[in-house]
Design an enzyme around this catalytic site. Structure first.
Site, mmCIF file in Angstrom:
data_model
loop_
_atom_site.group_PDB
_atom_site.id
_atom_site.type_symbol
_atom_site.label_atom_id
_atom_site.label_comp_id
_atom_site.label_asym_id
_atom_site.label_seq_id
_atom_site.Cartn_x
_atom_site.Cartn_y
_atom_site.Cartn_z
ATOM 1 N N MET A 81 0.812 -1.209 0.000
ATOM 2 C CA MET A 81 0.000 0.000 0.000
ATOM 3 C C MET A 81 0.857 1.276 0.000
ATOM 4 O O MET A 81 2.048 1.236 0.303
ATOM 5 C CB MET A 81 -0.922 0.020 1.214
ATOM 6 C CG MET A 81 -1.925 -1.118 1.260
ATOM 7 S SD MET A 81 -2.955 -1.106 2.742
ATOM 8 C CE MET A 81 -3.969 0.346 2.468
ATOM 9 N N HIS A 82 0.212 2.379 -0.345
ATOM 10 C CA HIS A 82 0.696 3.748 -0.128
ATOM 11 C C HIS A 82 1.819 4.218 -1.048
ATOM 12 O O HIS A 82 2.068 5.424 -1.129
ATOM 13 C CB HIS A 82 1.171 3.947 1.319
ATOM 14 C CG HIS A 82 0.243 3.446 2.366
ATOM 15 N ND1 HIS A 82 -1.085 3.814 2.430
ATOM 16 C CD2 HIS A 82 0.446 2.598 3.416
ATOM 17 C CE1 HIS A 82 -1.652 3.230 3.462
ATOM 18 N NE2 HIS A 82 -0.752 2.472 4.071
ATOM 19 N N ASP A 240 -2.832 -4.986 -0.083
ATOM 20 C CA ASP A 240 -2.381 -6.267 0.480
ATOM 21 C C ASP A 240 -3.156 -6.670 1.725
ATOM 22 O O ASP A 240 -3.509 -7.847 1.892
ATOM 23 C CB ASP A 240 -0.870 -6.264 0.746
ATOM 24 C CG ASP A 240 -0.397 -5.114 1.621
ATOM 25 O OD1 ASP A 240 -1.232 -4.317 2.105
ATOM 26 O OD2 ASP A 240 0.824 -5.000 1.827
#
Length: 499
Positions: A81-82, A240
């Protein structure tokens, strides 16, 4: 027989999983790629490495599985992520991707709080401004690399970039978009209010799709490189943690997951998206359409146990240490440990707090210390469980995955501290299985993700809590929670003496 593929784009490697309609794994392949840390606090990767290794892993999984490529009808993605991937007008990568574990953006987090307002940010995104999110990274590039920022026409997250390279289709799905700090979580639209407050062109934000949406087929050149059919259907996929939740069957109210890896995660299914947690836990859109999940994080979960082993009992195996530790009494013979080796996230977003052993006595043995570490990690995770329960949500069962599920003794400690039955899965594949399940649902193998989970999820064991241990741990947990309040100022003062 038809097959689907789940692709999990992790921080250190991509994992490709090939499964049939019963959830049986027919082949898997993992390909690693490098992480670049040019300065302290920086963490970057080359997006081209993701693409190359994904193609390699897809080709290899076909070889090891020996299945007919034409039988693979769909694939989907899970991903770290991110991470910020900036693209120019021609969809070329502008700079290396800045990852979730990059911590250079503290000033940008304070700027977001100042310009948007903490309460307004929480009302829109349900999350606090933390260095890991995408928006602070975008603002960092805008400030420190304006010549590159001027070239940017859109941004994507890691797995969305790989999917774009495989299909030619640009989009971001909601479960990952929720981790950008730019999405209105409830309305499921990019926030004009946040963009305006921070002078960000909202048109940089890509089109939004559901995790289960069909987004195209493989480009001819990708089909040729991988050996897959160009007719293979591709579905958007999920973050995820969201895909890990799908793989563990966390798709209905009352279901919760505890994942103990380097960090630890407690994740609970949420249907409404309307609860208020004041930023104490993360609140994201789920990969299951029109649902959400609540997530608490312990930064040093398995890492704390690994540190203890390396430092004090490096000659012993993990399993032996756990077995010997379990012979110590509940509460580790009057010894408490807080797993704040690298700071803490939930419920204390505190980068300065550090770990403690409290109550050290001459009577204590190595195994008392080992048990205190196991219990301290689990107590920290229980703070997230407690927040979830305090909101009025049920925690009927907890699915335990990762390192914490590999030991009978640690499973029992979890059951006793969480005061709920713990499920251990027979075939734990994590986010890659969740991605495969999204593809299976997208290919209409099942009428819902829940139906898919009932087939794919295989519970090997259920560990019931011991009522006497539950009551004892409740008492000790109240003492554990006092430690942070008593040590946070000391930790800040001691910071000046750390090298």
């Amino acid at each position: 027989m038809e097959h689907v593929i789940g692709i999990d784009l992790g921080t250190s490697a991509v994992k490709v999983l090939l499964v049939d309609w019963t959830g049986k794994v027919k082949g898997e392949c993992t390909e690693a790629y490098p992480l670049y840390q040019p300065y302290s606090g920086y963490s970057e990767q080359n997006p081209e490495d993701w693409v190359e290794k994904t193609i390699t892993a897809l080709r290899k999984v076909l070889q090891v599985s020996n299945v007919d490529p034409s039988s693979i009808v769909g694939l989907s993605f899970s991903g770290q992520m991110h991470g910020l991937v900036l693209l120019s007008e021609n969809n070329e990568v502008v700079r290396p991707a800045i990852l979730w574990n990059d911590t250079r953006t503290t000033e940008e987090c304070r700027l977001i709080e100042e310009k948007v307002g903490r309460d307004k940010l929480l009302s829109i995104t349900k999350n606090r401004a933390l260095e890991g999110f995408t928006l602070p990274k975008l603002l960092w590039v805008k400030k420190h690399e304006p010549h590159l920022y001027k070239q940017v026409r859109t941004f994507l997250l890691p797995k969305d970039y790989v999917r774009m390279r495989l299909t030619g289709h640009i989009a971001m799905e909601y479960s990952d978009a929720a981790g950008t700090l730019l999405l209105d979580i409830s309305k499921k639209v990019w926030s004009e209010e946040i963009c305006q407050a921070l002078d960000i062109n909202i048109h940089l934000c890509p089109p939004l799709v559901e995790s289960t949406d069909y987004v195209g087929t493989l480009l001819p050149e990708i089909a040729e490189k991988t050996g897959l059919s160009k007719n293979t259907k591709v579905f958007a996929g999920g973050a995820d943690n969201a895909c890990g939740a799908i793989g563990a069957g966390i798709l209905e109210e009352g279901q919760t997951m505890c994942s103990i890896g380097t960090s630890g995660v407690v994740l609970a299914f949420e249907q409404t998206g309307e609860r208020e947690f004041g930023g104490k836990v993360h609140y994201f859109n789920h990969a299951k359409p029109n649902s959400y999940y609540i997530m608490g994080v312990t930064l040093a979960a398995g890492y704390s146990f690994d540190w203890f082993k390396r430092t004090f009992l490096n000659h012993m195996s993990f399993s032996e240490i756990v077995k010997r530790a379990y012979q110590s009494s509940i509460g580790a013979n009057g010894l408490l440990f807080t797993p704040y080796l690298v700071g803490e996230r939930t419920p204390h977003a505190d980068a300065d707090i550090r770990a403690s052993f409290i109550g050290v006595d001459a009577i204590h043995t190595s195994w008392d210390f080992a048990r205190a570490v196991l219990e301290g990690i689990t107590f920290s995770l229980n703070e997230s469980v407690e927040i979830i329960r305090a909101s009025g949500k049920r925690v009927d069962t907890v699915v335990s995955i990762g390192g914490g599920a590999k030991s009978e003794e640690w499973l029992q400690i979890q059951a006793d501290i969480f005061a709920t039955p713990i499920e251990k899965l027979k075939n734990e594949q994590g986010p890659s299985m969740g991605a495969a399940m999204i593809a299976a649902y997208g290919c209409k193998w099942f009428p819902s993700l829940e139906h898919c989970a009932r087939i794919f999820k295989d519970v090997e064991q259920v560990v019931e809590p011991n009522s006497r241990a539950v009551e004892r741990y409740k008492e000790i947990f109240e003492m554990y929670k006092e430690i942070y309040l008593q040590t946070k100022e000391l930790s800040k003062k001691l910071k000046a003496f750390r090298r």
